[in-house]
Design a protein around this motif. Structure first.
Motif, PDB file in Angstrom:
ATOM      1  N   LEU A 168       7.704  10.952   2.790  1.00  0.00           N
ATOM      2  CA  LEU A 168       6.329  11.275   3.181  1.00  0.00           C
ATOM      3  C   LEU A 168       6.233  12.734   3.588  1.00  0.00           C
ATOM      4  CD1 LEU A 168       5.309   8.169   5.273  1.00  0.00           C
ATOM      5  CD2 LEU A 168       4.870   8.670   2.894  1.00  0.00           C
ATOM      6  N   GLN A 169       7.354  13.239   4.090  1.00  0.00           N
ATOM      7  CA  GLN A 169       7.397  14.634   4.473  1.00  0.00           C
ATOM      8  C   GLN A 169       7.330  15.524   3.245  1.00  0.00           C
ATOM      9  OE1 GLN A 169      10.774  14.584   7.027  1.00  0.00           O
ATOM     10  NE2 GLN A 169      10.224  16.537   7.910  1.00  0.00           N
ATOM     11  N   ARG A 170       7.949  15.048   2.196  1.00  0.00           N
ATOM     12  CA  ARG A 170       8.113  15.832   0.996  1.00  0.00           C
ATOM     13  C   ARG A 170       6.920  15.703   0.067  1.00  0.00           C
ATOM     14  NH1 ARG A 170      13.000  14.428  -2.585  1.00  0.00           N
ATOM     15  NH2 ARG A 170      12.757  12.482  -1.443  1.00  0.00           N
TER      16      ARG A 170
ATOM     17  N   PHE B 280       6.350  17.149  10.181  1.00  0.00           N
ATOM     18  CA  PHE B 280       5.316  16.496   9.412  1.00  0.00           C
ATOM     19  C   PHE B 280       4.242  16.033  10.389  1.00  0.00           C
ATOM     20  CE2 PHE B 280       4.878  11.802   8.375  1.00  0.00           C
ATOM     21  CZ  PHE B 280       3.767  11.922   7.571  1.00  0.00           C
ATOM     22  N   CYS B 281       3.018  16.448  10.145  1.00  0.00           N
ATOM     23  CA  CYS B 281       1.942  16.165  11.094  1.00  0.00           C
ATOM     24  C   CYS B 281       1.112  14.985  10.628  1.00  0.00           C
ATOM     25  CB  CYS B 281       1.027  17.377  11.222  1.00  0.00           C
ATOM     26  SG  CYS B 281       1.864  18.833  11.799  1.00  0.00           S
ATOM     27  N   PHE B 282       0.552  14.310  11.578  1.00  0.00           N
ATOM     28  CA  PHE B 282      -0.305  13.180  11.231  1.00  0.00           C
ATOM     29  C   PHE B 282      -1.282  12.935  12.369  1.00  0.00           C
ATOM     30  CE2 PHE B 282       2.206  10.635  14.101  1.00  0.00           C
ATOM     31  CZ  PHE B 282       3.463  11.182  14.008  1.00  0.00           C
ATOM     32  N   ASN B 283      -2.182  12.044  12.138  1.00  0.00           N
ATOM     33  CA  ASN B 283      -3.133  11.677  13.189  1.00  0.00           C
ATOM     34  C   ASN B 283      -3.127  10.178  13.348  1.00  0.00           C
ATOM     35  OD1 ASN B 283      -4.333  14.366  13.223  1.00  0.00           O
ATOM     36  ND2 ASN B 283      -5.043  13.789  11.204  1.00  0.00           N
ATOM     37  N   TYR B 284      -3.560   9.774  14.516  1.00  0.00           N
ATOM     38  CA  TYR B 284      -3.724   8.336  14.720  1.00  0.00           C
ATOM     39  C   TYR B 284      -5.197   8.008  14.538  1.00  0.00           C
ATOM     40  CZ  TYR B 284       0.937   8.614  16.687  1.00  0.00           C
ATOM     41  OH  TYR B 284       2.275   8.825  16.854  1.00  0.00           O
TER      42      TYR B 284
ATOM     43  N   SER C 201     -10.244  14.145   0.439  1.00  0.00           N
ATOM     44  CA  SER C 201     -10.112  14.653   1.804  1.00  0.00           C
ATOM     45  C   SER C 201      -8.744  14.316   2.381  1.00  0.00           C
ATOM     46  CB  SER C 201     -11.237  14.115   2.690  1.00  0.00           C
ATOM     47  OG  SER C 201     -10.970  12.804   3.075  1.00  0.00           O
ATOM     48  N   CYS C 202      -8.197  13.187   1.974  1.00  0.00           N
ATOM     49  CA  CYS C 202      -6.832  12.846   2.408  1.00  0.00           C
ATOM     50  C   CYS C 202      -5.854  13.911   1.928  1.00  0.00           C
ATOM     51  CB  CYS C 202      -6.387  11.511   1.816  1.00  0.00           C
ATOM     52  SG  CYS C 202      -7.090  10.116   2.645  1.00  0.00           S
ATOM     53  N   LEU C 203      -5.965  14.247   0.657  1.00  0.00           N
ATOM     54  CA  LEU C 203      -5.041  15.228   0.086  1.00  0.00           C
ATOM     55  C   LEU C 203      -5.193  16.574   0.772  1.00  0.00           C
ATOM     56  CD1 LEU C 203      -5.389  14.395  -3.697  1.00  0.00           C
ATOM     57  CD2 LEU C 203      -3.437  13.937  -2.234  1.00  0.00           C
ATOM     58  N   LEU C 204      -6.442  16.940   1.018  1.00  0.00           N
ATOM     59  CA  LEU C 204      -6.687  18.250   1.615  1.00  0.00           C
ATOM     60  C   LEU C 204      -6.226  18.306   3.061  1.00  0.00           C
ATOM     61  CD1 LEU C 204     -10.180  19.249   0.228  1.00  0.00           C
ATOM     62  CD2 LEU C 204      -7.982  20.215  -0.346  1.00  0.00           C
ATOM     63  N   SER C 205      -6.254  17.143   3.727  1.00  0.00           N
ATOM     64  CA  SER C 205      -5.836  17.176   5.124  1.00  0.00           C
ATOM     65  C   SER C 205      -4.372  16.774   5.275  1.00  0.00           C
ATOM     66  CB  SER C 205      -6.739  16.277   5.960  1.00  0.00           C
ATOM     67  OG  SER C 205      -6.743  14.976   5.430  1.00  0.00           O
ATOM     68  N   GLY C 206      -3.672  16.700   4.171  1.00  0.00           N
ATOM     69  CA  GLY C 206      -2.232  16.527   4.248  1.00  0.00           C
ATOM     70  C   GLY C 206      -1.770  15.101   4.461  1.00  0.00           C
ATOM     71  N   ARG C 207      -2.658  14.143   4.307  1.00  0.00           N
ATOM     72  CA  ARG C 207      -2.241  12.755   4.428  1.00  0.00           C
ATOM     73  C   ARG C 207      -1.780  12.299   3.054  1.00  0.00           C
ATOM     74  NH1 ARG C 207      -4.164   8.525   8.283  1.00  0.00           N
ATOM     75  NH2 ARG C 207      -3.727   6.519   7.311  1.00  0.00           N
TER      76      ARG C 207
END
Lengths: 858, 449
Positions: free
Chosen positions: A700-702, A846-850, A648-654
Motif C-alpha cells: 500500500l505504501q508502494r 505512508f499517510c492516511f486518514n480515519y 479524488s481517492c487517487l489524488l489524495s493518495g488513498r
C-alpha cells in the motif's frame, strides 16, 4: 554574382516602450503565438508552393572535381524532397559560402598552414523554390584535396521561413554539435593519414638516398642524374618537413574542446582503437610532439608498410576523392548522422508546435520542485532527442524565446556560437573580407560562375537572409539578447501590402519575436520583415494595417474560440477542432498530410488514439501513453457515476484497488485511471496493473493503484481477507458488481476535472484538459507548501490559529475542505521531494486518514 | 462474497456482539495517521527496547538485533551474533568518564549473553558458557550491576563479569524480576515469588533467598513494580495480588473471573474454548496509581491506592492481549488479533450501567490468612467512581499478533509483530509540521528555491 544577397542583420531592439509596464499583463513566458484573425479562416491550409513536402536536412559538398553536389538527405527518402532540385539547391547553398579559410602558402611562410576556421552559418531563402534553409558550412581536411580542405555544408531546409529565422540559434547550436563530431573525427583521420604519408615519404627518401649514393658512385657527383636525384631528395626533404609541420599543426589542435562535457562524452563513446590516437593527439601538442609521433610511428610500423611515392602525384581529376565517411572516422560519421536525425525529428513539426514545446520545456525546467507530480518524463518523449535536450539544458539555449527576460551570460553564448574559434581563426575572421584572395574560394566562385551562369544572372529571387557570419553573430547576438531579436531587412522591399505580422505588445512594451502569424501559410511572409520594421518605426503613430493584439486583449477571443469550437464540436465532431487539439494532432496532420511517413511521432499518436495499448508496468510512462490513456479515462468518466470519488481517492493518495475477475477489464480501468496518480514515477512504479496474490501492508505504501484478481481459490479468499483487513487504507472499485467503496467526496475540483457531460471527444484532448487542471492544482499545492504562516504556528500555544489560517488560505485558492485533503497530500509529496530530492530509496512513510467509507453503486 | 468485505458492519462474531467495540473508520481521537513499515527481521519480533530519545532496538526469534532510528526509520545497525532466538533484552545506561553510555544486553536461547555498543554496532562482550538460557534481565542502576534470571540467578557488573551466581533447586526458572527497596529483589518462579537479598560487602556481592511467597495458585505470568511501596503479580488463573515492597505482605487480592452472563455463555464458549487462558494475566503495567492488567482478551484497571476497580472490559480484543501501556487517562493494548487499541477512561453517565454487562469476582483481603476464604461475590458492589473504558482508536497494520509496542511520545509508537515487521505509527499532523520546518530550513539554506 547570385542576385544580391540581402544580409539581414540581427539588430538591437529599440529601447522605446521599456518604461511602461502593465502590472496586470501576463508574464511574457506565457506568450503563445496567437493566430491572426485574418479573413481566411483556416490557418492550416497548405499554401506553400515548395516542391518538397516536409523539412529535411541536406548535406552537400563543393567538390573540386564536379562542383557543388548533394551528398545525402535526412531523412534518406527520395519522397521527402519530391521534385525539389537538390543539385540546384546545393549550388545555391554552396555558393553563399565565403570560406575564409586560407590554406596554402601564406606570404612569408614557405610551407602550408592549416587554419582551424570557424563554421559559417547563414540563412538562405529561395522564394522561387519556396525553400528556406539554415546553412552550416564547414571544411574538412583531406591530404589529397586542393589546399588540403574540402568544403561541405549541412542545410536544414524548410518551407517555413519563420522556422528558420526564429529557430536560428537552436539550429545553429545543434548543427554545431554535428559539425563538431565531423571535424573531430576528421582531425583524427587526417592525422592518421599524415602519419602514413610521412612514413611513405621517409621510406621514399631512404630509397632515393640510396639511389643517389649509387648515382654518385657510378656517375660522379655532378652528373645530371646525380643532380636530379639530389634535387628530388631535397624536394622529398621539404615535403617531409611540410608534412611534419602539418601533423604538428593538426595534432596541436587545442585540447580546449575536451573540456566540453558533451564532447568528452562522445569521445569516450568511440572505440578504443581511436582513443589510442586520441592519446597521442593529446600528448603531442607539446614540444616533444615530434618525438612522440616518431614513437607512435614505430609502434605502427608493424601494421603499415610504407610505399614508394612517385615524384609526380596523379592529376587531381584522375584520383578518387574520399567519401565523407572516409574523411571522418566511421563512428564519428554515424554520430553525426544520429545528431542530424535528431535535429530533423525535433524540428520537423510546425513552428507553432516547436514554440509550444519550447515554452513547455522552459517552463518545466523552472518547475523542478513540482514537476515530479504530474509531468511525464520529457526525455522519453522525443526518443533520440533526449541526449540533445539534456545537453542544451546545461547551456541554456532558448535564445529566441528568452523567457526570463534577463540577458543570458556571455559565457553561455560562446558555447553555442563559436565552434572552432582558436588563434588562427582570429586572423581568418579579420581577413574575411579579403577572403576572395584565397585561391579556394576563388576557385569555387569561378567554377560556379562558369557552370551556371545563365540561371544565376536571371534569378533574383535568392536572398541570403541574415548572412550571419561568426563575427557578426558574436556582436549582434549579445546585443540582441535582451532584445528578443528583431529581424529587419536591410533593403526595404517594395511589396508590403500582404503582411500579416502582428507585433505584440507585452508587459514591458517590447515587441515579442513570436509573431502571431507563425501558424499561417506562406503568403507574403517574405515581406513580413520589412513591414515589421515599418510597424516598429511608426509604432507611436498607431499604424492601421496591423492588429494591435495585446496579450490581454488577445485572450478573450482565444477563449471564445475555444468555447465556440467546443460547441461546434458537438454538432460536427469532424470539423470542430478544439484549441488543444489544434496544437497537437491536427497541426501535425495537416503539415504532414501528404507524407506517408508513418513513423512521425505526431501522426502515430493520432492514428493509434483509439487503439489503446494498455499501460504496462515497468516501462517508462510516456506522455504518449498518457495521451492514449485519456481516451480510457474519458470512457470511465462517462460510464461510472462515481468516477469523482475514485479520482479524488487517487489524488489524495488513498490506494485504489480495482477488483475484478477479468484481467482485461481490470487492466483497462487501471489504464484509464493512472493519469490521475500524483508522482506516478518514471516507470509507473506506483501502479500495479494486475495482481493475483494478496497484497501486503508495504504494498500500500508502494502502489497507489492496484488491479486485483478476484478468484474463488483459497488464494482468492486470502486476497479478500487482506482487502477486509486494510479496508481503512484503501478504496475498492469492484468492476464486476460496479461498486465503489471509498470516502465521500463532494468538492468541485474533481467534478471539473472529470465532468461526465464533457464535450471533449478525444482522448488526447481530454488528457490535455486533465493535465491543465492538474497543473493548476499543482501550482496551488506549491503555494500551499511554501507559505510559511499556514504551517508553523507563530506562537506555540496557538495551534488552532494555524488551522484556521490554513482553511482561509485554501478558501482563497478556491478550495473547500473537500479539496484540502488533495492539496495536503500533494503538499506532503512536494515537501518530501524537496527535502530528499528525487531519491526514492529512502523508506517512505505512508499517510492516511480515519474516515468512513461509503458504498457507491452505479 | 464481496458483501462482507464492503459492509464493515456485518463483520464477524465478537465485533458484532459487542457493537461498542467496533469503532469503524471514523476515529477523530486517533492521531496516528502516518505509518512507516520497517523491514529487517526474518522471524517473529518479540522485544523492543528504547535506547535513547531517537533509537530503539528490536529483537526476536531470528536472533537478530536491529537498531533503528525512530524518526527516519533507518536501520542503523544489525547486531549479529546470536544463533537462536532472543529471550530477553534490556538497555543499560551507565556513566563512564563523565558521559552517559548506553549498552544493550541481550540473552538468547543459545545460552549466551551479549553486551553491545549501540553507537558502533560492536559486540563488546559475550558470555557463552551459561548452563541455561536467560529468561529475564534486571538492571540495578544504583549498584551498577545487572542480573540475569533463568534456572540460575547471576549478578554481573557492567563489563559482563560474573559477580555472583545462585543455582536454584526448582525446575522452573525465574520468569520475571522486580527491584525492591534496600537491595531486595522479587523474582517470580512458577507459582512462587522469591525475595532475594543482595549483600554488598565491599566489592563482593552475595545473593540470599529471604522468603518464598506462595500465595498464587497457578503460574505467575507477570510481575511488575508499581511504586516504591508496592509491586504486583498476576497469575495464570486471573489472580492479581498487590504486595508491599518492604514487608512483602499482601495489600490486595483480586481474583478476576470474567464470569459470563448466562445468556451469552453458549456463544462465548464456542468462540473461546480455553477458558483458563482467557483469565490469564499476561501483562500488567502501572503508572504508580493505577494498574492495568491484560486478562485474557480483556482489560482490567485497578486503583492501587483506593484498592478498587476503576474500569474493565471483558472483551477488549478478539484474542489474547499481549502488552499494555497506561498513560494518564488513556491506555493502549495490543493483542494476538493483530491490532493495537487505544482506550480512554471515561466517567460513566449512569453509575451502575456497566455492571450488568459483565461480572467479576472480587474481594479484597488484607493479609494472608483470609485469602482462601469464601466464594467470589456474585455481584459487584456499587463501586463509586467506576468508569468505563472507551475505545477511541485502533491501529491496524500487522497481519500477525502484535507482540509489543514502545512509545516515543511525540515521535510515535513502534509496534512489533509475529509478521516479522515493525511499524512506526506517527502523528501525521505533527510530522507534516516537522517536514514544513525542514522545508523552510532548507529554503533558508538555499537562499530561496
Amino acid at each position: 554574382m547570385i542576385g544580391s544577397p540581402d544580409v539581414v542583420a540581427f539588430t538591437k531592439e529599440d529601447d522605446f516602450g521599456d518604461s511602461f509596464i502593465d502590472p496586470c499583463s501576463l508574464p511574457e513566458e506565457f506568450t503563445v503565438p496567437l493566430f491572426a484573425h485574418a479573413a481566411s479562416a483556416n490557418p492550416w491550409t497548405k499554401t506553400s508552393y515548395a516542391k518538397f513536402s516536409k523539412d529535411f536536412i541536406l548535406i552537400s559538398e563543393f567538390s573540386e572535381q564536379v562542383g557543388p553536389q548533394p551528398l545525402l538527405t535526412i531523412p534518406n527518402d527520395p519522397k521527402v524532397c519530391g521534385t525539389f532540385d537538390l543539385n540546384y539547391f546545393s549550388l545555391r547553398i554552396m555558393s553563399v559560402d565565403y570560406q575564409a579559410s586560407f590554406v596554402g602558402h601564406p606570404p612569408g611562410s614557405n610551407y602550408p598552414k592549416l587554419n582551424f576556421v570557424e563554421d559559417s552559418k547563414v540563412v538562405l531563402g529561395d522564394s522561387k523554390e519556396g525553400a528556406f534553409a539554415y546553412v552550416h558550412h564547414l571544411t574538412l581536411y583531406d591530404l589529397e584535396a586542393r589546399g588540403f580542405v574540402r568544403p561541405f555544408c549541412m542545410a536544414y531546409i524548410s518551407a517555413d521561413e519563420r522556422k528558420i529565422m526564429h529557430q536560428f540559434q537552436e539550429l545553429s547550436s545543434e548543427f554545431s554539435k554535428a559539425s563538431e563530431f565531423l571535424k573531430s573525427g576528421n582531425r583524427k583521420a587526417f592525422a592518421n593519414e599524415l602519419e602514413k604519408k610521412l612514413r611513405d615519404l621517409e621510406y621514399t627518401r631512404s630509397v632515393l638516398y640510396k639511389e643517389a649514393e649509387l648515382q654518385k658512385k657510378n656517375n660522379g657527383c655532378y652528373s645530371t642524374q646525380a643532380i636530379d636525384k639530389a634535387n628530388e631528395l631535397a624536394n622529398m626533404e621539404k615535403s617531409i618537413y611540410e608534412h611534419r609541420d602539418l601533423l604538428k599543426q593538426i595534432t596541436s589542435y587545442p585540447s580546449r574542446k575536451k573540456k566540453d562535457g558533451d564532447f568528452v562524452q562522445h569521445e569516450t563513446e568511440k572505440p578504443a582503437e581511436t582513443s589510442v590516437i586520441d592519446d597521442s593527439l593529446n600528448s603531442n601538442h607539446s614540444d616533444v610532439a615530434d618525438k612522440t609521433v616518431e614513437t607512435e610511428c614505430e609502434r605502427r610500423k608493424s601494421s603499415y608498410t610504407p610505399q614508394l611515392i612517385k615524384a609526380k602525384s596523379a592529376k587531381c581529376f584522375d584520383k578518387r576523392l574520399k567519401t565523407m565517411e572516409e574523411l571522418c572516422n566511421a563512428s564519428f560519421f554515424h554520430q553525426t548522422l544520429e545528431q542530424l536525425n535528431t535535429i530533423e525529428k525535433s524540428y520537423r513539426d510546425d513552428l507553432c508546435l516547436i514554440y509550444i514545446s519550447q515554452i513547455d520545456r522552459a517552463l518545466l525546467s523552472k518547475q523542478k520542485i513540482t514537476s515530479f507530480l504530474f509531468e511525464a518524463e520529457r526525455n522519453s518523449e522525443f526518443g533520440g532527442t533526449s541526449k540533445n535536450f539534456s545537453v542544451s539544458s546545461n547551456n541554456p539555449t532558448v535564445p529566441i524565446l528568452n523567457f526570463s527576460g534577463e540577458p543570458l551570460s556571455l559565457d553561455s553564448y560562446t558555447t553555442c556560437i563559436d565552434v572552432d574559434h582558436i588563434k588562427p581563426g582570429v586572423e581568418s575572421m579579420e581577413g574575411r573580407p579579403d577572403s576572395s584572395t584565397s585561391d579556394i574560394t576563388q576557385e569555387t566562385s569561378e567554377a560556379a560562375d562558369t557552370e551556371t551562369k545563365g540561371s544565376f544572372s536571371s534569378d533574383k529571387s535568392i536572398e541570403a537572409f541574415g548572412g550571419v557570419s561568426p563575427s557578426s553573430l558574436q556582436t549582434n547576438y549579445f546585443d540582441g539578447l535582451e532584445r528578443k531579436s528583431k529581424v529587419s531587412i536591410a533593403s526595404p522591399s517594395e511589396n508590403a501590402s500582404s503582411s500579416l505580422a502582428v507585433p505584440q505588445r507585452t508587459s514591458d512594451g517590447n515587441l515579442v519575436p513570436v509573431d502571431a502569424g507563425c501558424c499561417i501559410g506562406q503568403d507574403g511572409f517574405i515581406f513580413e520583415e520589412p513591414l515589421l520594421e515599418l510597424a516598429q518605426e511608426c509604432y507611436g503613430d498607431t499604424v492601421v494595417n496591423r492588429e494591435p493584439l495585446s496579450l490581454l486583449q488577445g485572450d478573450p477571443p482565444l477563449q471564445m474560440d475555444y468555447i465556440l469550437e467546443e460547441s461546434a464540436l458537438a454538432e460536427n465532431p469532424n470539423m470542430g477542432l478544439t484549441f488543444s487539439e489544434l496544437n497537437t494532432e491536427e497541426v501535425a496532420k495537416i503539415t504532414i498530410e501528404d507524407v506517408s511517413d508513418s513513423t512521425s511521432f505526431m501522426s502515430t499518436s493520432t492514428s493509434s488514439d483509439r487503439a489503446v495499448s494498455p499501460f504496462t508496468y515497468g516501462s517508462a510512462a510516456t506522455l504518449k501513453q498518457k495521451k492514449k490513456a485519456g481516451h480510457s479515462a474519458l470512457r470511465f468518466i462517462r460510464q461510472y457515476p462515481f468516477a469523482h470519488q475514485a479520482i479524488s481517492c487517487l489524488l489524495s493518495g488513498r490506494t485504489l484497488v480495482i477488483l475484478g475477475v477479468d484481467e482485461g477489464t481490470v487492466r483497462k480501468l487501471v489504464n484509464a485511471l493512472f493519469i490521475f496518480i500524483p508522482n506516478l514515477g518514471k516507470y509507473g512504479e506506483t501502479v500495479q496493473p494486475w495482481l493475483s496474490s494478496p497484497f501486503q501492508l508495504t504494498d500500500l505504501q508502494r502502489w497507489k493503484l492496484i488491479g486485483l484478481q478476484r478468484a474463488a481459490s483459497p488464494a482468492g479468499s486470502s486476497i479478500l481477507h487482506s482487502l477486509n483487513r486494510y479496508s481503512r487504507y484503501i478504496s475498492i472499485l469492484d468492476c464486476d458488481s460496479k461498486t465503489l467503496r471509498c470516502p465521500p467526496y463532494k468538492g468541485t475540483l474533481v467534478s471539473h476535472l472529470a465532468d461526465h457531460r464533457t464535450q471533449i471527444k478525444r482522448g488526447s484532448t481530454y488528457f490535455l484538459h486533465v493535465q491543465g487542471m492538474l497543473t493548476q492544482l499543482t501550482a496551488k499545492a506549491f503555494l500551499y507548501t511554501f507559505c510559511h504562516h499556514i504551517h508553523l504556528p507563530m506562537d506555540i500555544n496557538h495551534q488552532g490559529s494555524v488551522t484556521s489560517r490554513r482553511t482561509n488560505f485554501l478558501l482563497q485558492l478556491g478550495y473547500t475542505v473537500e479539496e484540502s485533503k488533495i492539496v495536503q497530500y500533494l503538499s506532503e509529496l512536494i515537501k518530501r521531494h524537496y527535502i530528499q530530492g528525487s531519491s526514492k530509496g529512502a523508506n517512505q512513510s505512508f499517510c492516511f486518514n480515519y474516515t468512513t467509507s461509503y458504498l457507491y453503486k452505479i | 462474497m464481496l458483501r462482507w468485505i464492503l459492509g464493515g458492519r456485518e463483520a464477524q462474531g465478537t465485533v458484532e456482539k459487542s457493537a461498542a467495540l467496533f469503532i469503524g473508520e471514523e476515529q477523530p481521537k486517533n492521531c496516528f495517521t502516518e505509518m512507516q513499515v520497517l523491514k529487517g527481521h526474518f522471524d517473529i519480533v518479540r522485544f523492543l527496547v528504547q535506547i535513547d530519545d531517537l533509537r530503539f532496538a528490536s529483537a526476536g526469534d531470528d536472533g537478530l538485533v536491529l537498531i533503528w532510528n525512530v524518526e527516519t526509520g533507518d536501520c542503523l545497525f544489525a547486531l549479529r551474533g546470536h544463533t537462536q532466538q532472543i529471550t530477553a533484552m534490556t538497555s543499560y545506561t551507565f556513566i563512564r568518564g563523565g558521559t552517559a553510555h548506553t549498552a544493550l544486553i541481550t540473552a538468547s536461547s543459545d545460552r549466551t549473553l551479549s553486551l553491545w555498543d549501540p553507537d558502533s554496532g560492536n559486540r563488546v562482550q559475550n558470555i557463552s558458557d551459561l548452563q541455561s538460557s536467560v529468561k529475564c534481565l534486571l538492571v540495578l542502576a544504583h549498584l551498577d550491576v545487572w542480573l540475569s534470571g533463568g534456572n540460575e540467578l547471576c549478578v554481573w557488573n557492567r563489563d559482563l563479569e560474573l559477580r555472583c551466581k545462585m543455582v536454584h533447586h526448582s525446575d522452573a526458572g525465574i520468569s520475571a524480576m522486580v527491584e525492591l527497596p534496600k537491595n531486595f529483589i522479587a523474582a517470580a518462579m512458577d507459582k512462587e515469588i522469591v525475595i532475594f537479598k543482595l549483600n554488598l560487602s565491599g566489592s563482593d556481592i552475595a545473593v540470599m533467598a529471604m522468603r518464598h511467597l506462595a500465595d498464587h495458585h497457578d503460574t505467575i505470568r507477570s510481575l511488575i513494580h508499581i511504586n516504591d511501596g508496592l509491586f504486583a503479580s498476576g497469575s495464570h488463573i486471573g489472580e492479581l495480588i498487590i504486595w508491599d515492597s518492604v514487608d512483602w505482605t499482601i495489600q490486595a487480592y483480586e481474583h478476576i473471573l470474567w464470569e459470563e452472563p448466562a445468556r451469552d455463555s453458549q456463544s462465548e464458549f464456542k468462540l473461546n474454548h480455553q477458558k483458563q487462558i482467557e483469565r490469564s494475566i499476561q501483562h500488567m503495567s502501572s503508572d504508580g496509581e493505577y494498574i492495568v492488567a491484560a486478562v485474557g482478551s480483556g482489560l482490567y484497571v485497578y486503583n492501587v491506592l483506593m484498592k478498587s476497580v476503576v474500569a474493565y472490559r471483558r472483551t477488549a480484543h478478539d484474542s489474547n492481549i499481549l502488552h499494555t501501556m497506561l498513560q494518564q487517562d488513556s491506555l493502549m493494548s495490543c493483542s494476538e488479533d493483530g491490532s493495537v487499541r487505544m482506550w480512554e477512561l471515561q466517567d460513566l453517565p449512569l453509575p451502575a450501567e456497566p455492571a450488568s454487562s459483565g461480572f467479576f469476582g472480587m474481594f479484597g483481603t488484607f493479609g494472608r490468612s483470609s485469602k482462601q476464604t469464601g466464594p467470589p461475590a456474585k455481584k459487584i458492589p456499587e463501586v463509586p467512581g467506576l468508569r468505563s473504558l472507551e475505545l477511541i482508536g485502533d491501529l491496524i497494520g500487522h497481519s500477525g499478533a502484535v507482540q509489543m509496542f514502545l512509545s516515543f511520545k511525540d515521535k510515535g509508537l513502534v509496534t512489533c509483530s509475529t509478521d516479522q515487521l515493525l511499524i512506526v505509527w506517527k502523528d501525521g499532523e505533527l510530522q507534516s509540521q516537522l517536514r514544513s520546518l525542514a522545508v523552510f530550513q532548507k529554503l533558508e539554506e538555499n537562499q530561496g528555491l
